[in-house]
Design a protein around this motif. Structure first.
Motif, PDB file in Angstrom:
ATOM      1  N   LEU A   1       0.834  -1.208   0.000  1.00 23.59           N
ATOM      2  CA  LEU A   1       0.000   0.000   0.000  1.00 23.59           C
ATOM      3  C   LEU A   1       0.873   1.263   0.000  1.00 23.59           C
ATOM      4  CD1 LEU A   1      -2.828  -1.045   2.505  1.00 23.59           C
ATOM      5  CD2 LEU A   1      -2.682  -1.437   0.047  1.00 23.59           C
ATOM      6  N   ILE A   2       0.277   2.403   0.355  1.00 23.95           N
ATOM      7  CA  ILE A   2       1.013   3.669   0.404  1.00 23.95           C
ATOM      8  C   ILE A   2       1.874   3.672   1.663  1.00 23.95           C
ATOM      9  CG2 ILE A   2       0.805   6.170   0.611  1.00 23.95           C
ATOM     10  CD1 ILE A   2      -1.805   5.980  -0.942  1.00 23.95           C
ATOM     11  N   ARG A   3       3.141   4.040   1.507  1.00 27.72           N
ATOM     12  CA  ARG A   3       4.076   4.003   2.626  1.00 27.72           C
ATOM     13  C   ARG A   3       5.260   4.903   2.303  1.00 27.72           C
ATOM     14  NH1 ARG A   3       4.350  -0.278  -0.733  1.00 27.72           N
ATOM     15  NH2 ARG A   3       6.379  -1.095  -1.366  1.00 27.72           N
ATOM     16  N   ARG A   4       6.181   4.998   3.238  1.00 29.40           N
ATOM     17  CA  ARG A   4       7.369   5.810   2.998  1.00 29.40           C
ATOM     18  C   ARG A   4       8.120   5.276   1.781  1.00 29.40           C
ATOM     19  NH1 ARG A   4      11.505   8.800   6.988  1.00 29.40           N
ATOM     20  NH2 ARG A   4      13.072   9.344   5.443  1.00 29.40           N
ATOM     21  N   ILE A   5       8.583   6.180   0.940  1.00 30.51           N
ATOM     22  CA  ILE A   5       9.300   5.785  -0.270  1.00 30.51           C
ATOM     23  C   ILE A   5      10.565   5.028   0.117  1.00 30.51           C
ATOM     24  CG2 ILE A   5      10.490   6.623  -2.323  1.00 30.51           C
ATOM     25  CD1 ILE A   5       8.563   8.976  -2.365  1.00 30.51           C
ATOM     26  N   GLU A   6      10.738   3.846  -0.469  1.00 37.31           N
ATOM     27  CA  GLU A   6      11.833   2.970  -0.080  1.00 37.31           C
ATOM     28  C   GLU A   6      13.081   3.147  -0.934  1.00 37.31           C
ATOM     29  OE1 GLU A   6       9.849  -0.753  -0.346  1.00 37.31           O
ATOM     30  OE2 GLU A   6       8.802  -0.505   1.560  1.00 37.31           O
ATOM     31  N   ASP A   7      13.002   3.932  -1.987  1.00 34.20           N
ATOM     32  CA  ASP A   7      14.184   4.250  -2.784  1.00 34.20           C
ATOM     33  C   ASP A   7      15.205   4.932  -1.871  1.00 34.20           C
ATOM     34  OD1 ASP A   7      16.090   5.535  -4.455  1.00 34.20           O
ATOM     35  OD2 ASP A   7      14.660   5.623  -6.102  1.00 34.20           O
ATOM     36  N   PRO A   8      16.431   4.406  -1.775  1.00 36.04           N
ATOM     37  CA  PRO A   8      17.412   4.987  -0.844  1.00 36.04           C
ATOM     38  C   PRO A   8      17.743   6.445  -1.123  1.00 36.04           C
ATOM     39  CG  PRO A   8      18.448   3.388  -2.329  1.00 36.04           C
ATOM     40  CD  PRO A   8      16.974   3.234  -2.488  1.00 36.04           C
ATOM     41  N   ARG A   9      17.446   6.935  -2.320  1.00 34.51           N
ATOM     42  CA  ARG A   9      17.713   8.342  -2.611  1.00 34.51           C
ATOM     43  C   ARG A   9      16.799   9.271  -1.822  1.00 34.51           C
ATOM     44  NH1 ARG A   9      17.354   8.064  -9.053  1.00 34.51           N
ATOM     45  NH2 ARG A   9      15.628   6.707  -8.422  1.00 34.51           N
ATOM     46  N   PHE A  10      15.691   8.733  -1.291  1.00 34.20           N
ATOM     47  CA  PHE A  10      14.751   9.542  -0.517  1.00 34.20           C
ATOM     48  C   PHE A  10      15.006   9.430   0.985  1.00 34.20           C
ATOM     49  CE2 PHE A  10      12.642   9.139  -4.545  1.00 34.20           C
ATOM     50  CZ  PHE A  10      11.898  10.294  -4.689  1.00 34.20           C
ATOM     51  N   ASN A  11      16.214   9.054   1.378  1.00 33.46           N
ATOM     52  CA  ASN A  11      16.492   8.884   2.804  1.00 33.46           C
ATOM     53  C   ASN A  11      16.686  10.240   3.478  1.00 33.46           C
ATOM     54  OD1 ASN A  11      19.073   9.748   2.149  1.00 33.46           O
ATOM     55  ND2 ASN A  11      19.917   7.679   2.044  1.00 33.46           N
ATOM     56  N   ASP A  12      17.040  10.203   4.762  1.00 32.43           N
ATOM     57  CA  ASP A  12      17.146  11.439   5.541  1.00 32.43           C
ATOM     58  C   ASP A  12      18.281  12.343   5.074  1.00 32.43           C
ATOM     59  OD1 ASP A  12      14.997  10.697   7.089  1.00 32.43           O
ATOM     60  OD2 ASP A  12      16.233   9.690   8.598  1.00 32.43           O
ATOM     61  N   ASP A  13      19.258  11.780   4.361  1.00 34.16           N
ATOM     62  CA  ASP A  13      20.369  12.603   3.881  1.00 34.16           C
ATOM     63  C   ASP A  13      19.936  13.554   2.771  1.00 34.16           C
ATOM     64  OD1 ASP A  13      22.078  11.374   5.660  1.00 34.16           O
ATOM     65  OD2 ASP A  13      22.701   9.833   4.226  1.00 34.16           O
ATOM     66  N   GLY A  14      18.816  13.279   2.130  1.00 34.77           N
ATOM     67  CA  GLY A  14      18.317  14.157   1.080  1.00 34.77           C
ATOM     68  C   GLY A  14      18.610  13.638  -0.311  1.00 34.77           C
ATOM     69  N   LEU A  15      17.943  14.235  -1.296  1.00 31.20           N
ATOM     70  CA  LEU A  15      18.104  13.839  -2.690  1.00 31.20           C
ATOM     71  C   LEU A  15      19.392  14.420  -3.263  1.00 31.20           C
ATOM     72  CD1 LEU A  15      14.454  14.528  -3.885  1.00 31.20           C
ATOM     73  CD2 LEU A  15      15.455  12.317  -3.302  1.00 31.20           C
ATOM     74  N   PRO A  16      20.135  13.645  -4.038  1.00 31.57           N
ATOM     75  CA  PRO A  16      21.352  14.187  -4.657  1.00 31.57           C
ATOM     76  C   PRO A  16      21.002  15.263  -5.675  1.00 31.57           C
ATOM     77  CG  PRO A  16      20.851  12.002  -5.524  1.00 31.57           C
ATOM     78  CD  PRO A  16      19.905  12.233  -4.388  1.00 31.57           C
ATOM     79  N   ALA A  17      21.704  16.373  -5.619  1.00 31.92           N
ATOM     80  CA  ALA A  17      21.426  17.494  -6.519  1.00 31.92           C
ATOM     81  C   ALA A  17      22.710  18.294  -6.718  1.00 31.92           C
ATOM     82  CB  ALA A  17      20.323  18.380  -5.943  1.00 31.92           C
TER      83      ALA A  17
END
Length: 334
Positions: A80-96
């Motif tokens: 179901l709907i849950r926290r995004i599990e892609d590691p790029r969405f972790n607490d460190d933030g998205l790479p930019a």
């Protein structure tokens, strides 16, 4: 007449009404709950059924009731709907990256591998060869425009995702296929299996023009294996591949399913209409059958938009609160 359905969404497989049962699991009898948990556990790689018995992820034989109990929490937490599990969405933030202009008060000297140096350099830069692979570059004082790596907090961190552990590309010989296309291929195979029909037998009894496939992506194939990787190849420093352009088209699922899954030369097409894409394609199939032009039509759609770029693009006008309290939101129709 609908003779089969298939595919996987955030709740599980469409075939066998697995996904529907997941949404109402608390209202199901205990035996039905156990059966559902076992089927989802198998889909998510938490267990398997072979040689007449159930086995856990380590290959140890266990009873059905024990495996269902062991997997219950993980199955419920990772569907179901849950926290995004892609590691790029972790607490460190998205790479930019962030544009910056450096004011150099003195010469800047750095070493770089030959293959990493741009082909065209500013006229004021001086390059000295150290060996076959390494160069020394001297930049004179003045302004230097650069891109500095950084991370940015994700504005949205929850979404509907496929059940954890399930990867459609592992179920066939996928070679760098966009995720949306992989989902379509699995869904088509699942649909044929749920129909109880042998497609080869059915196909041989129909004229090619009596078969059609209408399937597509409302948002296209925008992950790195599709147009997403193609469009950012220049700025990311990566090369565009020979597959990103053709496989990135929104109607590619219809073309691929028709040619390589069904082995048909019948009609194909796709109507892309945001969240209503499936209904538009369904209408095409119904009209073809009612008019007598087709006798068998496969209809579907799949989207894999949980990527940093797409999530961030939707965030400014999405109807849910974001991590920035000051951000305004506007309702949308999906």
């Amino acid at each position: 007449m609908i003779v089969g359905m298939g595919g996987v969404n955030a709740a599980g497989r469409t075939s066998g009404h697995q996904a529907f049962r997941r949404t109402v699991i608390d209202a199901l009898p205990d035996d039905d709950q156990q059966q559902l948990l076992l089927s989802l556990a198998a889909l998510m790689g938490l267990g398997s059924h072979r040689d007449g018995s159930w086995h856990d992820a380590r290959g140890q034989a266990v009873s059905a009731s024990l495996l269902a109990e062991q997997c219950r929490e993980r199955v419920l937490d990772h569907t179901l709907i849950r926290r995004i599990e892609d590691p790029r969405f972790n607490d460190d933030g998205l790479p930019a990256n962030r544009r910056a202009s450096l004011g150099l008060g003195s010469e800047l000297v750095f070493r770089i591998r030959r293959r990493q140096l741009p082909e065209r350099l500013p006229a004021t830069w001086q390059v000295r060869e150290l060996d076959r692979h390494t160069l020394e570059v001297t930049v004179p004082p003045g302004d230097l425009d650069v891109m500095l790596p950084e991370t940015r907090p994700a504005l949205v961190r929850a979404a509907g995702q496929l059940p954890s552990g399930f990867d459609p590309s592992r179920h066939y010989r996928s070679v760098h296929h966009p995720r949306g296309l992989s989902m379509s291929i699995f869904a088509a195979s699942d649909c044929l299996g749920s129909s109880g029909l042998t497609w080869e037998t059915l196909r041989d009894r129909l004229d090619p023009d009596e078969v059609a496939v209408y399937a597509g992506n409302s948002i296209g194939q925008l992950d790195d294996e599709g147009w997403g990787g193609l469009l950012k190849s220049f700025v990311s420093g990566n090369r565009a591949t020979s597959k990103q352009m053709p496989l990135g088209y929104g109607q590619m699922p219809a073309d691929f399913l028709n040619a390589y899954v069904l082995g048909s030369v019948g009609g194909t097409g796709a109507v892309l209409g945001a969240c209503a894409s499936f209904l538009y394609n369904l209408r095409l199939g119904c009209e073809d059958i009612r008019s007598g032009q087709r006798r068998a039509v496969m209809v579907g759609t799949s989207d894999a938009p949980v990527t940093p770029e797409i999530i961030e693009a939707f965030a400014p006008w999405a109807p849910w609160p974001t991590t920035r309290a000051s951000r305004r939101w506007t309702p949308w129709n999906c």
